[in-house]
Design a protein around this motif. Structure first.
Motif, PDB file in Angstrom:
ATOM      1  N   PRO A 118       4.997   3.956   3.129  1.00  0.00           N
ATOM      2  CA  PRO A 118       5.419   4.035   4.515  1.00  0.00           C
ATOM      3  C   PRO A 118       4.319   3.557   5.449  1.00  0.00           C
ATOM      4  O   PRO A 118       3.146   3.542   5.102  1.00  0.00           O
ATOM      5  N   ALA A 119       4.720   3.153   6.643  1.00  0.00           N
ATOM      6  CA  ALA A 119       3.740   2.716   7.636  1.00  0.00           C
ATOM      7  C   ALA A 119       2.824   3.879   7.994  1.00  0.00           C
ATOM      8  O   ALA A 119       3.269   5.007   8.151  1.00  0.00           O
ATOM      9  N   GLU A 120       1.557   3.589   8.117  1.00  0.00           N
ATOM     10  CA  GLU A 120       0.573   4.625   8.393  1.00  0.00           C
ATOM     11  C   GLU A 120      -0.097   4.325   9.721  1.00  0.00           C
ATOM     12  O   GLU A 120      -0.519   3.202   9.977  1.00  0.00           O
ATOM     13  N   SER A 121      -0.183   5.323  10.582  1.00  0.00           N
ATOM     14  CA  SER A 121      -0.804   5.111  11.881  1.00  0.00           C
ATOM     15  C   SER A 121      -2.313   5.008  11.720  1.00  0.00           C
ATOM     16  O   SER A 121      -2.887   5.417  10.708  1.00  0.00           O
ATOM     17  N   ALA A 122      -2.959   4.456  12.751  1.00  0.00           N
ATOM     18  CA  ALA A 122      -4.420   4.337  12.731  1.00  0.00           C
ATOM     19  C   ALA A 122      -5.066   5.711  12.644  1.00  0.00           C
ATOM     20  O   ALA A 122      -6.094   5.886  11.982  1.00  0.00           O
ATOM     21  N   ASP A 124      -3.731   8.452  11.227  1.00  0.00           N
ATOM     22  CA  ASP A 124      -3.548   8.945   9.857  1.00  0.00           C
ATOM     23  C   ASP A 124      -4.581   8.319   8.922  1.00  0.00           C
ATOM     24  O   ASP A 124      -5.169   9.001   8.077  1.00  0.00           O
ATOM     25  N   ALA A 125      -4.788   7.005   9.077  1.00  0.00           N
ATOM     26  CA  ALA A 125      -5.745   6.304   8.213  1.00  0.00           C
ATOM     27  C   ALA A 125      -7.161   6.810   8.446  1.00  0.00           C
ATOM     28  O   ALA A 125      -7.922   7.026   7.496  1.00  0.00           O
ATOM     29  N   ALA A 126      -7.521   6.999   9.716  1.00  0.00           N
ATOM     30  CA  ALA A 126      -8.862   7.500  10.030  1.00  0.00           C
ATOM     31  C   ALA A 126      -9.066   8.894   9.456  1.00  0.00           C
ATOM     32  O   ALA A 126     -10.127   9.203   8.897  1.00  0.00           O
ATOM     33  N   MET A 127      -8.046   9.734   9.566  1.00  0.00           N
ATOM     34  CA  MET A 127      -8.176  11.097   9.066  1.00  0.00           C
ATOM     35  C   MET A 127      -8.242  11.115   7.541  1.00  0.00           C
ATOM     36  O   MET A 127      -8.999  11.888   6.942  1.00  0.00           O
ATOM     37  N   ARG A 128      -7.460  10.253   6.907  1.00  0.00           N
ATOM     38  CA  ARG A 128      -7.509  10.177   5.447  1.00  0.00           C
ATOM     39  C   ARG A 128      -8.892   9.728   4.986  1.00  0.00           C
ATOM     40  O   ARG A 128      -9.426  10.217   3.985  1.00  0.00           O
ATOM     41  N   SER A 129      -9.481   8.811   5.739  1.00  0.00           N
ATOM     42  CA  SER A 129     -10.828   8.352   5.417  1.00  0.00           C
ATOM     43  C   SER A 129     -11.839   9.485   5.551  1.00  0.00           C
ATOM     44  O   SER A 129     -12.717   9.664   4.694  1.00  0.00           O
ATOM     45  N   GLU A 130     -11.714  10.265   6.630  1.00  0.00           N
ATOM     46  CA  GLU A 130     -12.645  11.373   6.841  1.00  0.00           C
ATOM     47  C   GLU A 130     -12.499  12.429   5.751  1.00  0.00           C
ATOM     48  O   GLU A 130     -13.489  12.966   5.249  1.00  0.00           O
ATOM     49  N   LEU A 234      -3.287  21.117   7.213  1.00  0.00           N
ATOM     50  CA  LEU A 234      -2.952  21.396   8.607  1.00  0.00           C
ATOM     51  C   LEU A 234      -3.245  20.190   9.497  1.00  0.00           C
ATOM     52  O   LEU A 234      -2.461  19.846  10.389  1.00  0.00           O
ATOM     53  N   GLU A 235      -4.363  19.544   9.240  1.00  0.00           N
ATOM     54  CA  GLU A 235      -4.769  18.409  10.059  1.00  0.00           C
ATOM     55  C   GLU A 235      -3.848  17.211   9.849  1.00  0.00           C
ATOM     56  O   GLU A 235      -3.508  16.495  10.801  1.00  0.00           O
ATOM     57  N   SER A 236      -3.430  16.996   8.619  1.00  0.00           N
ATOM     58  CA  SER A 236      -2.518  15.887   8.334  1.00  0.00           C
ATOM     59  C   SER A 236      -1.183  16.088   9.039  1.00  0.00           C
ATOM     60  O   SER A 236      -0.598  15.134   9.573  1.00  0.00           O
ATOM     61  N   ARG A 237      -0.693  17.322   9.060  1.00  0.00           N
ATOM     62  CA  ARG A 237       0.559  17.603   9.765  1.00  0.00           C
ATOM     63  C   ARG A 237       0.410  17.348  11.257  1.00  0.00           C
ATOM     64  O   ARG A 237       1.300  16.785  11.903  1.00  0.00           O
ATOM     65  N   MET A 238      -0.727  17.747  11.802  1.00  0.00           N
ATOM     66  CA  MET A 238      -0.933  17.589  13.238  1.00  0.00           C
ATOM     67  C   MET A 238      -1.083  16.118  13.622  1.00  0.00           C
ATOM     68  O   MET A 238      -0.515  15.666  14.626  1.00  0.00           O
ATOM     69  N   THR A 239      -1.827  15.351  12.837  1.00  0.00           N
ATOM     70  CA  THR A 239      -1.997  13.929  13.158  1.00  0.00           C
ATOM     71  C   THR A 239      -0.677  13.172  13.015  1.00  0.00           C
ATOM     72  O   THR A 239      -0.391  12.262  13.796  1.00  0.00           O
ATOM     73  N   ALA A 240       0.134  13.551  12.026  1.00  0.00           N
ATOM     74  CA  ALA A 240       1.434  12.901  11.856  1.00  0.00           C
ATOM     75  C   ALA A 240       2.328  13.179  13.058  1.00  0.00           C
ATOM     76  O   ALA A 240       3.048  12.290  13.539  1.00  0.00           O
ATOM     77  N   ARG A 241       2.264  14.408  13.569  1.00  0.00           N
ATOM     78  CA  ARG A 241       3.083  14.761  14.730  1.00  0.00           C
ATOM     79  C   ARG A 241       2.601  14.012  15.977  1.00  0.00           C
ATOM     80  O   ARG A 241       3.405  13.555  16.791  1.00  0.00           O
ATOM     81  N   ILE A 242       1.293  13.889  16.130  1.00  0.00           N
ATOM     82  CA  ILE A 242       0.739  13.144  17.265  1.00  0.00           C
ATOM     83  C   ILE A 242       1.141  11.674  17.182  1.00  0.00           C
ATOM     84  O   ILE A 242       1.503  11.048  18.184  1.00  0.00           O
ATOM     85  N   ALA A 243       1.100  11.106  15.971  1.00  0.00           N
ATOM     86  CA  ALA A 243       1.472   9.701  15.785  1.00  0.00           C
ATOM     87  C   ALA A 243       2.933   9.464  16.139  1.00  0.00           C
ATOM     88  O   ALA A 243       3.296   8.393  16.649  1.00  0.00           O
ATOM     89  N   ASP A 244       3.783  10.451  15.878  1.00  0.00           N
ATOM     90  CA  ASP A 244       5.203  10.320  16.210  1.00  0.00           C
ATOM     91  C   ASP A 244       5.457  10.483  17.706  1.00  0.00           C
ATOM     92  O   ASP A 244       6.382   9.889  18.258  1.00  0.00           O
TER      93      ASP A 244
END
Length: 332
Positions: A118-122, A124-130, A234-244
């Motif tokens: 799936p498409a990944e927001s910037a 989401d990618a930054a958080m996954r990297s961190e 928790l952080e992944s859920r929050m960043t996904a919601r912000i991206a949406d």
């Protein structure tokens, strides 16, 4: 300084600066892009690719990454990747995946590399990297048969990086939480405070603080890892919601701001200090000053990424730091 690519006209140049630990992309002698790195146990850990804002959208990041990976392949050096741009390059150029260390790939996931996904927001990618970088620092801190001094240094690096990450995400994500359920926000903030407390205990246990000597080091790490796993979820859920919820331009700016703010955040955990609102922001800035002073006095190892600026790149500063000046033939 080693030249990796030269078009022989002096218009395009890619160089590696082993002393300052970054690659440079130059156009007509002007630096327009960088990729920072560090070497750990024979592998090269890639940090962040940055292209000058007025030069973006021209494929320069792809050019820089390709040259760097080609050189590493030639030398037989494996990488751990924490750069979203490199991750995107690998996903679209799977032949280069052979350069990734399968034991410690960083943010690059071999299971999804060959899938579109799936498409990944910037963000989401930054958080996954961190998150991947934190995990890598944990692995280095917990490595078996490691001398005590080295283990403490690695634990310090992890604790400092984690503290900066928690401070930066607290300030940015909570201010953009928007429609996130109140329960999720409360759980996220509660997890941050608990994780900060566990980082203080970890540092105390590593350095022989009498208050924590009754705790087994493995037991302390187990608590840290449990809280870190909860934090990532928790952080992944929050960043996904912000991206949406927000426009992708805002999300991309937020991702860039997160990485910059992390560099300027406190390097120690302060779980009892205010975390939210204007008071929380002010407190973090004051702690940053205090933490930097304490780190200097202790000689503590903390994460640092080199940023070019005219004052620090003057001839006198190069003399003080003992680093080569651009164009010095003796350094090539």
């Amino acid at each position: 300084m080693t030249i990796l690519m030269d078009d022989h006209n002096g218009q395009i140049l890619v160089v590696e600066d082993a002393d300052l630990r970054y690659y440079e992309l130059r156009l007509d002698s002007a630096v327009v892009g960088t990729l920072d790195f560090r070497d750990v146990e024979g592998r090269r850990v890639l940090g962040l690719t940055e292209i000058r804002p007025d030069r973006r959208g021209r494929g320069l990041a792809t050019m820089l990454i390709r040259v760097v990976l080609d050189d590493l392949l030639r030398q037989g050096i494996r990488i751990s990747n924490y750069c979203p741009a490199v991750d995107r390059f690998l996903r679209t150029h799977p032949d280069y995946y052979v350069v990734v260390d399968p034991a410690r790939p960083g943010m690059t996931d071999s299971r999804t590399l060959h899938q579109a996904g799936p498409a990944e927001s910037a963000l989401d990618a930054a958080m996954r990297s961190e998150h991947a970088r934190l995990r890598d620092l944990v692995d280095e801190s917990r490595a078996g048969a490691t001398p005590l001094t080295h283990r403490r240094h690695e634990a310090d690096m992890f604790s400092a990086y984690a503290a900066q990450h928690l401070a930066a995400t607290t300030e940015l994500l909570l201010s953009h939480a928007g429609r996130s359920p109140a329960g999720d926000v409360a759980a996220y903030l509660g997890n941050i405070k608990q994780l900060e407390k566990s980082l203080r205990v970890l540092k105390g246990r590593e350095y022989g603080d009498s208050r924590y000597l009754h705790l087994g080091l493995g037991e302390v790490w187990d608590v840290v890892m449990r809280l870190l796993s909860e934090h990532e979820e928790l952080e992944s859920r929050m960043t996904a919601r912000i991206a949406d919820e927000f426009d992708q331009g805002i999300v991309k700016s937020l991702a860039e701001e997160l990485l910059l703010k992390q560099d300027k955040s406190p390097t120690r955990s302060h779980p009892s200090s205010p975390h939210v609102g204007a008071i929380g922001n002010l407190t973090r800035r004051l702690w940053r000053i205090a933490d930097s002073t304490a780190d200097d006095l202790e000689g503590r190892l903390v994460p640092a990424r080199y940023h070019r600026n005219p004052k620090r790149d003057s001839s006198f500063s190069h003399y003080l730091r003992g680093t080569p000046i651009d164009g010095d033939d003796s350094a090539t």
